[in-house]
Design an enzyme around this catalytic site. Structure first.
Site, PDB file in Angstrom:
ATOM      1  N   GLU A  63       3.007 -45.534  42.499  1.00 27.14           N
ATOM      2  CA  GLU A  63       2.500 -46.667  41.719  1.00 27.14           C
ATOM      3  C   GLU A  63       1.036 -46.473  41.309  1.00 27.14           C
ATOM      4  O   GLU A  63       0.646 -46.840  40.206  1.00 27.14           O
ATOM      5  CB  GLU A  63       2.641 -47.949  42.547  1.00 27.14           C
ATOM      6  CG  GLU A  63       2.509 -49.215  41.711  1.00 27.14           C
ATOM      7  CD  GLU A  63       2.934 -50.448  42.488  1.00 27.14           C
ATOM      8  OE1 GLU A  63       4.081 -50.487  42.960  1.00 27.14           O
ATOM      9  OE2 GLU A  63       2.102 -51.366  42.614  1.00 27.14           O
ATOM     10  N   ASP A  64       0.235 -45.900  42.182  1.00 23.64           N
ATOM     11  CA  ASP A  64      -1.214 -45.874  41.953  1.00 23.64           C
ATOM     12  C   ASP A  64      -1.841 -44.507  41.741  1.00 23.64           C
ATOM     13  O   ASP A  64      -3.052 -44.412  41.538  1.00 23.64           O
ATOM     14  CB  ASP A  64      -1.933 -46.569  43.120  1.00 23.64           C
ATOM     15  CG  ASP A  64      -1.600 -48.048  43.194  1.00 23.64           C
ATOM     16  OD1 ASP A  64      -1.300 -48.639  42.143  1.00 23.64           O
ATOM     17  OD2 ASP A  64      -1.640 -48.617  44.298  1.00 23.64           O
TER      18      ASP A  64
END
Ligand code: ZN
Length: 179
Positions: A63-64
């Site tokens: 996600e990051d």
């Protein structure tokens, strides 16, 4: 022993992927503190399955950071990759939609992913108690806490210790930010 080697491999991988990131909170701690905190909370609540702990360490990498599920599957196996996937929002969607989907999808997750997600929310809410992002209004903090409660309601029924720790973390965060 192989599991332990894999766990440290995951710590090294996540630390390197998140190395230039800081948490959003007022103390701007290194990002890796967060996945370590999530894994620690899982162990503390009796969740000792190595796949769960490895996935907890990796849960924010796709996600990051520039990480793919394929990379995780190759390095850590299909089950870990699938657990990370269950804990990953689709970042191509607008934020409000992602938040709505977290509530909607929570009850359909696997038991292991539910545990990771509850520990993730405890970690985030605990940070919110004393180290809320400095640019957040009181209303944003309150809305955030209400949203996490809605998500965790859908994740419940998997681990009583995690669920009661979550309830306590929310109560303490509310107390620290009275309405
Ligand atoms: Zn997280």
């Amino acid at each position: 022993m192989k599991d332990l080697a894999m766990l440290f491999e995951a710590l090294d991988f996540a630390a390197s992927k998140h190395q230039f990131q800081r948490r959003k909170g007022s103390t701007e701690t290194p990002y890796i503190n967060h996945p370590i905190d999530v894994a620690r909370r899982l162990v503390g609540a009796g969740e000792e399955d190595p796949q769960v702990l490895i996935a907890a360490i990796l849960h924010d990498t796709v996600e990051d950071t520039e990480t793919t599920f394929d990379q995780i599957a190759t390095k850590f196996g299909a089950e870990v990759a699938s657990l990370v996937k269950e804990c990953t929002d689709d970042k191509s969607l607008p934020k409000a939609e992602r938040k709505r989907l977290q509530i909607e999808n929570a009850p359909h997750k696997s038991r292991k992913a539910k545990c990771i997600k509850i520990a993730d929310k405890i970690s985030n809410v605990a940070d919110m108690k004393f180290h809320a992002p400095p640019d957040w209004s009181l209303e944003q903090i309150t809305d955030y806490l209400t949203w996490t409660e809605q998500v965790v309601r859908g994740l419940s029924g998997v681990n009583e210790i995690l669920e009661s720790e979550f309830a306590q973390a929310v109560a303490e965060a509310r107390k620290a930010h009275p309405h």
